[in-house]
Design an enzyme around this catalytic site. Sequence first.
Site, PDB file in Angstrom:
ATOM      1  N   ARG A   1       0.813  -1.229   0.000  1.00 30.50           N
ATOM      2  CA  ARG A   1       0.000   0.000   0.000  1.00 30.50           C
ATOM      3  C   ARG A   1       0.843   1.275   0.000  1.00 30.50           C
ATOM      4  O   ARG A   1       0.617   2.188  -0.793  1.00 30.50           O
ATOM      5  CB  ARG A   1      -0.871   0.034   1.269  1.00 30.50           C
ATOM      6  CG  ARG A   1      -1.944  -0.928   1.287  1.00 30.50           C
ATOM      7  CD  ARG A   1      -2.249  -1.386   2.728  1.00 30.50           C
ATOM      8  NE  ARG A   1      -2.892  -2.668   2.668  1.00 30.50           N
ATOM      9  CZ  ARG A   1      -2.221  -3.810   2.506  1.00 30.50           C
ATOM     10  NH1 ARG A   1      -0.901  -3.825   2.445  1.00 30.50           N
ATOM     11  NH2 ARG A   1      -2.871  -4.938   2.399  1.00 30.50           N
ATOM     12  N   THR A   2       1.786   1.344   0.930  1.00 26.59           N
ATOM     13  CA  THR A   2       2.507   2.609   1.122  1.00 26.59           C
ATOM     14  C   THR A   2       3.357   2.932  -0.103  1.00 26.59           C
ATOM     15  O   THR A   2       3.321   4.055  -0.613  1.00 26.59           O
ATOM     16  CB  THR A   2       3.385   2.520   2.393  1.00 26.59           C
ATOM     17  OG1 THR A   2       2.588   1.995   3.448  1.00 26.59           O
ATOM     18  CG2 THR A   2       3.942   3.866   2.777  1.00 26.59           C
TER      19      THR A   2
ATOM     20  N   LYS B   1      26.101  -5.150  -1.193  1.00 27.04           N
ATOM     21  CA  LYS B   1      27.577  -5.205  -1.132  1.00 27.04           C
ATOM     22  C   LYS B   1      28.092  -4.548   0.147  1.00 27.04           C
ATOM     23  O   LYS B   1      29.279  -4.310   0.293  1.00 27.04           O
ATOM     24  CB  LYS B   1      28.181  -4.477  -2.341  1.00 27.04           C
ATOM     25  CG  LYS B   1      27.784  -5.054  -3.684  1.00 27.04           C
ATOM     26  CD  LYS B   1      28.399  -4.188  -4.790  1.00 27.04           C
ATOM     27  CE  LYS B   1      27.821  -4.522  -6.137  1.00 27.04           C
ATOM     28  NZ  LYS B   1      28.125  -3.479  -7.134  1.00 27.04           N
TER      29      LYS B   1
ATOM     30  N   ARG C   1      11.479   3.600   4.046  1.00 22.00           N
ATOM     31  CA  ARG C   1      10.989   2.632   5.045  1.00 22.00           C
ATOM     32  C   ARG C   1      12.177   1.811   5.508  1.00 22.00           C
ATOM     33  O   ARG C   1      12.932   1.290   4.694  1.00 22.00           O
ATOM     34  CB  ARG C   1       9.903   1.721   4.463  1.00 22.00           C
ATOM     35  CG  ARG C   1       9.511   0.616   5.440  1.00 22.00           C
ATOM     36  CD  ARG C   1       8.294  -0.148   5.020  1.00 22.00           C
ATOM     37  NE  ARG C   1       7.085   0.638   5.216  1.00 22.00           N
ATOM     38  CZ  ARG C   1       5.852   0.130   5.091  1.00 22.00           C
ATOM     39  NH1 ARG C   1       5.687  -1.135   4.767  1.00 22.00           N
ATOM     40  NH2 ARG C   1       4.799   0.889   5.292  1.00 22.00           N
TER      41      ARG C   1
ATOM     42  N   HIS D   1       4.731   5.795  11.713  1.00 24.77           N
ATOM     43  CA  HIS D   1       4.308   5.625  10.312  1.00 24.77           C
ATOM     44  C   HIS D   1       3.333   6.788  10.057  1.00 24.77           C
ATOM     45  O   HIS D   1       2.124   6.615  10.017  1.00 24.77           O
ATOM     46  CB  HIS D   1       3.638   4.262  10.150  1.00 24.77           C
ATOM     47  CG  HIS D   1       3.355   3.850   8.734  1.00 24.77           C
ATOM     48  ND1 HIS D   1       3.473   4.693   7.652  1.00 24.77           N
ATOM     49  CD2 HIS D   1       2.967   2.653   8.231  1.00 24.77           C
ATOM     50  CE1 HIS D   1       3.156   4.024   6.555  1.00 24.77           C
ATOM     51  NE2 HIS D   1       2.850   2.788   6.874  1.00 24.77           N
TER      52      HIS D   1
HETATM   53  N1   CP Z   1      -0.225  -0.163   6.067  1.00 20.39           N
HETATM   54  C1   CP Z   1       0.959  -0.349   5.448  1.00 20.39           C
HETATM   55  O1   CP Z   1       1.969   0.277   5.757  1.00 20.39           O
HETATM   56  O2   CP Z   1       0.907  -1.298   4.453  1.00 20.39           O
HETATM   57  P1   CP Z   1       2.134  -1.758   3.544  1.00 20.39           P
HETATM   58  O3   CP Z   1       3.115  -2.485   4.453  1.00 20.39           O
HETATM   59  O4   CP Z   1       1.524  -2.668   2.499  1.00 20.39           O
HETATM   60  O5   CP Z   1       2.765  -0.543   2.957  1.00 20.39           O
END
Ligand code: CP
Length: 320
Positions: free
Chosen positions: A65-66, A93, A115, A143
């Site tokens: 999603r993100t 590496k 992320r 998040h």
């Molecule tokens: N909710 C969320 O962060 O989903 P993803 O891990 O699919 O990005």
Amino acid sequence: MSFTQTRTLGARRHLLGLEDLSAAEINEVLETAIPCKEIIQREIKKLPTLRGRTVVTLFFEPSTRTRISFELAAKWLGADTVNVTVSTSSVQKGENFVDTARTIEALGADFIILRHSMAGAAHLLAENVKCRVINAGDGAREHPTQALLDIFTLKEKLGRIQGLKVAIVGDILHSRVAMSNIYGLTKLGAKVMVVGPPTLIPKGLTELGVEVEHNLDRALNEVDVVNMLRIQLERQQKGLFPSLREYARLYGLNAERLNKARKDLIVMHPGPTNLGVEITEEAATDSRSVITAQVTNGVAVRMAIFYLLNGGRANDEFLS
Ligand code: CP
């Protein structure tokens, strides 16, 4: 009015977490996401706002999603986008992630969406690059864009955040979604209750004004909204709960629990779901569930964040 009250998100270079943001800045994102939602419902979605800008997604943990919604948001605002596939990059590496990001910046990135499994990774990156950094999840810390889309979805459905009571249920200990929701919701005047076994609730949350409850059925009688969190199997130590079956029995949202719950309860889940553990398929697809709306709203909210970090203001007439 003080500088803090009038500050806009565009005055910051980065979006690292909701702990740092004021209620005014959060509201600015929510307001800007309304016209962005209108844009994503058009047949032709493209705007030229980020034309000439390059957005790079750098994800050291899996995402559907993100990552995709950041990419769509950037593309629909006219940016060029690049996804770094960590498994085939020089990270393999031995290059550290800050060096990888500096390389990406030297190649022309204007925004890096990061992320990473390490809490504080986005803050560290922001101190080491000149381009703008957006935190797409750092360990169990924050998040922020997920919480902003959750809050946007609630406001869209219920018309307000002030005075709502929201239960966040499950694996709070490992959840960056929980922390960002706690910061965002409480700043906008909602009451937050966390629900789960004592082993999955970190100490110190009551100091943030959060109520702690260990019984889901009792919680469901008290709240307007229930946000079911994924059991983060990848971050679990052994022994935090007896078994997934026992967890589902005590803390899973299912048809039986929903049948007893209020008819206007809002059911949320940030995804991805462990169906049959924290939520059943029936509960996830119940008419009270807004899970699909959360996903769609993720694109609108991330467009709003790009727009504001690029120097736009909430009341700009950028739709015209
Ligand atoms: N909710 C969320 O962060 O989903 P993803 O891990 O699919 O990005």
